[in-house]
Motif scaffolding. Structure first.
Motif, short mmCIF file in Angstrom:
data_model
loop_
_atom_site.label_atom_id
_atom_site.label_comp_id
_atom_site.label_asym_id
_atom_site.label_seq_id
_atom_site.Cartn_x
_atom_site.Cartn_y
_atom_site.Cartn_z
N MET A 1 11.61 9.38 11.36
CA MET A 1 10.50 9.33 10.29
C MET A 1 10.90 8.30 9.16
N THR A 2 12.26 8.26 8.91
CA THR A 2 12.75 7.52 7.53
C THR A 2 12.37 6.03 8.09
N LYS A 3 12.90 5.80 9.39
CA LYS A 3 12.71 4.22 9.64
C LYS A 3 11.29 3.86 9.79
N VAL A 4 10.44 4.75 10.11
CA VAL A 4 9.01 4.42 10.16
C VAL A 4 8.50 4.23 8.71
N PHE A 5 8.91 5.18 7.67
CA PHE A 5 8.51 4.82 6.28
C PHE A 5 8.89 3.89 5.59
N ARG A 6 10.35 3.51 6.14
CA ARG A 6 10.84 2.16 5.41
C ARG A 6 10.01 1.00 5.91
N ARG A 7 9.85 0.71 7.20
CA ARG A 7 9.07 -0.35 8.05
C ARG A 7 7.63 -0.45 7.29
N THR A 8 6.75 0.74 7.01
CA THR A 8 5.59 0.93 6.40
C THR A 8 5.81 0.45 4.86
N TYR A 9 6.72 0.83 4.31
CA TYR A 9 6.81 0.71 2.80
C TYR A 9 7.02 -0.87 2.59
N SER A 10 7.88 -1.60 3.69
CA SER A 10 7.99 -3.12 3.31
C SER A 10 6.91 -3.90 3.54
N TYR A 11 5.98 -3.43 4.54
CA TYR A 11 4.91 -4.19 4.96
C TYR A 11 3.80 -3.77 3.69
N ALA A 12 3.73 -2.50 2.94
CA ALA A 12 2.83 -2.37 1.95
C ALA A 12 2.94 -3.34 0.76
N PHE A 13 3.96 -4.06 0.59
CA PHE A 13 4.09 -5.28 -0.35
C PHE A 13 3.45 -6.69 -0.12
N LEU A 14 3.08 -6.60 1.34
CA LEU A 14 2.41 -7.66 2.00
C LEU A 14 0.72 -7.59 1.59
N ILE A 15 0.42 -6.55 1.35
CA ILE A 15 -1.15 -6.09 1.24
C ILE A 15 -1.75 -6.77 0.23
N PRO A 16 -1.33 -7.02 -0.96
CA PRO A 16 -2.17 -7.71 -2.16
C PRO A 16 -2.33 -9.34 -1.55
N ALA A 17 -1.23 -9.93 -0.83
CA ALA A 17 -1.14 -11.41 -0.69
C ALA A 17 -2.23 -11.51 0.59
N ALA A 18 -2.00 -10.52 1.35
CA ALA A 18 -3.09 -10.62 2.58
C ALA A 18 -4.49 -10.37 2.04
N VAL A 19 -4.70 -9.47 1.06
CA VAL A 19 -6.29 -9.29 0.44
C VAL A 19 -6.65 -10.76 -0.04
N ILE A 20 -5.69 -11.11 -1.04
CA ILE A 20 -6.30 -12.67 -1.61
C ILE A 20 -6.42 -13.62 -0.32
N TYR A 21 -5.45 -13.79 0.63
CA TYR A 21 -5.69 -14.80 1.47
C TYR A 21 -7.00 -14.45 2.24
N LEU A 22 -7.42 -13.13 2.56
CA LEU A 22 -8.55 -13.10 3.06
C LEU A 22 -9.53 -13.29 2.36
N LEU A 23 -9.78 -12.87 1.05
CA LEU A 23 -11.01 -13.32 0.13
C LEU A 23 -11.24 -14.63 -0.16
N ILE A 24 -9.95 -15.50 -0.10
CA ILE A 24 -9.98 -16.82 -0.66
C ILE A 24 -10.25 -17.96 0.49
N PHE A 25 -9.48 -17.39 1.87
CA PHE A 25 -9.57 -18.25 2.71
C PHE A 25 -10.23 -17.94 4.06
N ILE A 26 -9.80 -16.68 4.54
CA ILE A 26 -10.56 -16.30 6.04
C ILE A 26 -12.03 -16.25 5.72
N LEU A 27 -12.28 -15.27 4.64
CA LEU A 27 -13.79 -15.13 4.62
C LEU A 27 -14.62 -16.28 4.19
N PRO A 28 -14.39 -17.08 3.29
CA PRO A 28 -15.10 -18.59 3.16
C PRO A 28 -15.22 -19.19 4.42
N THR A 29 -13.99 -19.26 5.32
CA THR A 29 -13.92 -20.00 6.56
C THR A 29 -14.98 -19.45 7.34
#
Length: 288
Positions: A1-29
Motif C-alpha cells: 500500500m505504501t509503495k502504491v501511495f508513493r508511486r501515485t503521490y509522485s505522479y500527482a506532481f505531473l498533473i498541473p503540467a499535463a493539464v497545461i499541455y492538454l489545454l495549450i497543445f493537445i486540445l488546439p491541435t
C-alpha cells in the motif's frame, strides 16, 4: 500500500503540467484537425469534409510556396550550421574578449523578429538604405535586395541567419566545451596543428551539437513567417511567399476553414520532413 501511495503521490506532481499541455497543445491541435474539415467563422461552422484541402492544393501560389519554403529552410539551416560552428570554435579559443564577443553574437537572438524585419527592410532600400549607401561610397552599385526576384528570398534568408546564428553558436560552444581535454593533449603530443585539432576532434565530437542545430534550424525555416511578412509580405509577386504566409493570406481573406486546412498541411509537412531527418541524424550519431 505504501509503495502504491508513493508511486501515485509522485505522479500527482505531473498533473498541473499535463493539464497545461492538454489545454495549450493537445486540445488546439485536435480542434484544428476538426475545423479543417469545416467552413467556419467566429459564430458558426458547417462540415464540408475534404473540400478545404482540395481548394488549398488548387491555390496557384501553393507550389511556389512549397518550393520557397524548402529553399529557405535549407539555406538558413546550412548557413547557421557553418557560421555557428566557426563562431563556436573561435569563441572557445584562447582570446581575451571571448565573454564580451559571446554576448555580442547572441544579442540578435534576443531582438524582436518583427523589429529586425522592419529595420532590415529599411536598410535594404534600393536608393535610401544604409547598405546600398555604404556600397555607393566605395563605388559599388547595390542591387534592389528585396525587389529583385532573383535575390529577394536569399536576402530575407540572410537576415534570418544573422538573427539566429547566435543560438546555434551557443549550442556549439556547449558542445565544444564538453569535449575532454585529453583529446587535445593527445593530438598535441602527436604534433597536430590547429587544422587537425578541428578536423579530427572538434568536428566529429561536436556532432550532437550539429544534429541539434540542424533539427532546430530546419524546423524553424519550414515554419518561418514573421520575418518574411515584416520584410516583403511575400513579394515581389510570390517570390518570397512561404507556406505560412500563404496560410495567413487565407485568414486575411476570411477563409478560416481553408487556412486551418493549410495549417494541418504545414504540420504534416514539417513532421514528414523533420522526423526522418531526426532519425537519420540520431543513427549517424550512434554509429559514430
Amino acid at each position: 500500500m505504501t509503495k502504491v501511495f508513493r508511486r501515485t503521490y509522485s505522479y500527482a506532481f505531473l498533473i498541473p503540467a499535463a493539464v497545461i499541455y492538454l489545454l495549450i497543445f493537445i486540445l488546439p491541435t485536435v480542434m484544428s484537425f476538426f475545423f479543417s474539415l469545416t467552413r467556419w467563422n467566429l459564430t458558426d461552422w458547417e462540415f464540408i469534409g475534404m473540400d478545404n484541402f482540395r481548394m488549398f492544393f488548387q491555390e496557384a501560389s501553393l507550389m511556389i510556396g512549397f518550393k520557397n519554403t524548402l529553399i529557405y529552410a535549407a539555406v538558413t539551416c546550412v548557413l547557421k550550421v557553418i557560421f555557428g560552428l566557426l563562431l563556436g570554435v573561435f569563441l572557445t579559443s584562447k582570446i581575451r574578449t571571448k565573454g564580451y564577443l559571446r554576448s555580442v553574437v547572441f544579442f540578435p537572438t534576443l531582438l524582436s523578429t518583427i523589429a529586425v524585419g522592419i529595420t532590415f527592410s529599411m536598410m535594404m532600400h534600393p536608393s535610401q538604405g544604409l547598405i546600398n549607401t555604404a556600397l555607393a561610397a566605395i563605388g559599388i552599385s547595390g542591387p534592389d535586395w528585396l525587389g529583385d526576384t532573383r535575390i529577394a528570398l536569399l536576402s530575407v534568408a540572410l537576415v534570418d541567419v544573422w538573427k539566429g546564428v547566435g543560438f546555434a553558436t551557443v549550442i556549439y560552444i556547449a558542445g565544444i566545451m564538453s569535449i575532454p581535454q585529453d583529446y587535445y593533449e593527445a593530438i598535441q603530443i602527436d604534433g597536430g596543428g590547429a587544422f587537425r585539432k578541428f578536423w579530427n576532434i572538434i568536428l566529429p565530437l561536436s556532432r550532437p551539437a550539429t544534429n541539434s542545430v540542424i533539427i532546430l534550424a530546419f524546423i524553424g525555416g519550414l515554419r518561418s513567417f514573421d520575418l518574411v511578412w515584416a520584410m516583403t509580405k511575400g513579394g515581389p509577386g510570390f517570390t518570397t511567399d512561404l507556406i505560412a504566409s500563404i496560410i495567413y493570406k487565407q485568414y486575411q481573406g476570411g477563409y478560416y476553414g481553408l487556412a486551418t486546412a493549410g495549417n494541418v498541411i504545414l504540420f504534416i509537412v514539417v513532421t514528414a520532413l523533420a522526423l526522418p531527418l531526426y532519425t537519420y541524424l540520431n543513427r549517424r550519431e550512434v554509429d559514430l
